[in-house]
Design a protein around this motif. Structure first.
Motif, PDB file in Angstrom:
ATOM      1  N   PRO A 152       0.831  -1.213   0.000  1.00  0.00           N
ATOM      2  CA  PRO A 152       0.000   0.000   0.000  1.00  0.00           C
ATOM      3  C   PRO A 152       0.863   1.260   0.000  1.00  0.00           C
ATOM      4  O   PRO A 152       1.940   1.291   0.597  1.00  0.00           O
ATOM      5  N   PRO A 153       0.388   2.317  -0.680  1.00  0.00           N
ATOM      6  CA  PRO A 153       1.205   3.531  -0.818  1.00  0.00           C
ATOM      7  C   PRO A 153       1.283   4.347   0.464  1.00  0.00           C
ATOM      8  O   PRO A 153       0.449   4.213   1.357  1.00  0.00           O
ATOM      9  N   ALA A 154       2.301   5.207   0.502  1.00  0.00           N
ATOM     10  CA  ALA A 154       2.384   6.193   1.572  1.00  0.00           C
ATOM     11  C   ALA A 154       1.270   7.228   1.360  1.00  0.00           C
ATOM     12  O   ALA A 154       0.688   7.335   0.281  1.00  0.00           O
ATOM     13  N   VAL A 155       0.979   8.022   2.391  1.00  0.00           N
ATOM     14  CA  VAL A 155      -0.160   8.937   2.329  1.00  0.00           C
ATOM     15  C   VAL A 155      -0.037   9.944   1.193  1.00  0.00           C
ATOM     16  O   VAL A 155      -1.043  10.388   0.638  1.00  0.00           O
ATOM     17  N   TYR A 156       1.193  10.311   0.800  1.00  0.00           N
ATOM     18  CA  TYR A 156       1.384  11.327  -0.230  1.00  0.00           C
ATOM     19  C   TYR A 156       1.491  10.728  -1.633  1.00  0.00           C
ATOM     20  O   TYR A 156       1.630  11.468  -2.618  1.00  0.00           O
ATOM     21  N   ALA A 157       1.446   9.420  -1.763  1.00  0.00           N
ATOM     22  CA  ALA A 157       1.778   8.778  -3.033  1.00  0.00           C
ATOM     23  C   ALA A 157       0.755   9.035  -4.137  1.00  0.00           C
ATOM     24  O   ALA A 157       1.025   8.769  -5.302  1.00  0.00           O
ATOM     25  N   SER A 158      -0.430   9.551  -3.781  1.00  0.00           N
ATOM     26  CA  SER A 158      -1.413   9.880  -4.817  1.00  0.00           C
ATOM     27  C   SER A 158      -1.182  11.259  -5.410  1.00  0.00           C
ATOM     28  O   SER A 158      -1.840  11.634  -6.386  1.00  0.00           O
ATOM     29  N   GLU A 159      -0.270  12.028  -4.833  1.00  0.00           N
ATOM     30  CA  GLU A 159       0.044  13.360  -5.349  1.00  0.00           C
ATOM     31  C   GLU A 159       0.682  13.247  -6.737  1.00  0.00           C
ATOM     32  O   GLU A 159       1.630  12.478  -6.916  1.00  0.00           O
TER      33      GLU A 159
END
Length: 299
Positions: free
Chosen positions: A205-212
């Motif tokens: 799962p991605p880090a919290v900022y990875a959708s930026e």
């Protein structure tokens, strides 16, 4: 190291990927393999094809130091000596470094296998070559490093770290052994290769900022499946044949690849992506050197 008789190899991580490919390559060439892996039944197909005089399959968890010593002892009992240790066992997962803050146990496990396990196998290999093989016979330790040791790759932070640490460990070990022991080191840096660990199944799962959109790993995550399915990845059998051929080189040819100042250590970069990354790193280091030289003299 005599080349007339079939060489005896001890291979870790033989279940798949580079370990399985090298096991098959060595057997095809009439040499002898002590194949080690966590679940020996995975190699039942090969065990059915080859006699125990050519293939000995043994259980090994490289994080278990006593088990490491035991498989080396079993190899000696079966074949009398070991010519090549192929230090390959490893793990990987893809995740941003900050994302691993919720998964530190897995990050530590990767270090235990990829670095501490590989280090333990290396030390036992050196001891075996020196004390168990005939005096002066020596041996070859092949470290399966990675292109990730050359330059940091986003999503592979802890894997990068384990391979870079193994590179440094190998450089020191190669300098500490005595020339009279006749131990050679080949430190292999394969580029992206089609193996089971090159899979989006390893994506965490991605880090919290990875959708930026500005995050470098956003594009990497979205394009990982396409990249893995593309022709950019080398065939593991082709890469393995190249590595095997280098292990067959005589001392004169190997010395041409030896790092200056570290006798007995050859760094091998396999694949154009590995070579390109090395070239880029040299250019970057040259730029850094020029800047730091300027700072030294002008500030």
């Amino acid at each position: 190291m005599a080349q007339s008789a079939p060489r005896v190899w001890l291979i870790t991580g033989s279940s798949s990927g580079f370990g399985r490919a090298m096991t098959e390559e060595v057997l095809r060439n009439g040499e002898i393999v002590v194949a080690t892996l966590r679940k020996p039944s995975v190699l039942d197909d090969l065990a059915a094809q080859y006699p125990r005089t050519q293939l000995l399959v043994l259980p090994l968890d490289v994080t278990n130091e006593e088990q490491i010593k035991h498989v080396f002892a079993q190899a000696k009992n079966a074949f009398g000596h070991i010519d090549v240790v192929y230090n390959n066992a490893g793990q990987v997962f893809y995740q941003e470094l900050e994302g691993t803050s919720t998964n530190l146990a897995r990050s530590r496990a990767i270090m235990d296998v990829n670095f501490w396990g590989a280090a333990a196998v290396s030390l036992e290999a050196v001891r075996f070559f020196r004390e168990e093989n005939p005096k002066g016979y020596g041996g070859m330790l092949v470290q399966v490093s990675s292109v990730a040791a050359i330059s940091g790759v986003p999503l592979l932070g802890f894997y990068n770290t384990t391979k870079a640490a193994l590179d440094s460990f190998t450089e020191v070990l190669a300098q500490e052994v005595l020339p009279a022991w006749n131990i050679r080191f080949v430190n292999v840096h394969p580029g992206w290769t089609r193996t089971p660990i090159s899979s989006s199944d390893m994506l965490e799962p991605p880090a919290v900022y990875a959708s930026e959109p500005a995050a470098v790993t956003t594009k990497m995550r979205s394009g990982l499946d396409a990249f893995i399915k593309s022709d950019a990845l080398a065939d593991v059998e082709v890469v393995t044949k190249r590595i095997w051929s280098v292990t067959r080189m005589n001392d004169e040819h190997l010395r041409k690849g030896v790092q200056e100042g570290i006798p007995g250590l050859v760094n091998m970069y396999v694949g154009m992506d590995s070579l390109d990354l090395m070239h880029a790193k040299i250019g970057r280091l040259q730029g850094e050197l020029m800047w730091n030289t300027k700072v030294h003299y002008e500030y």
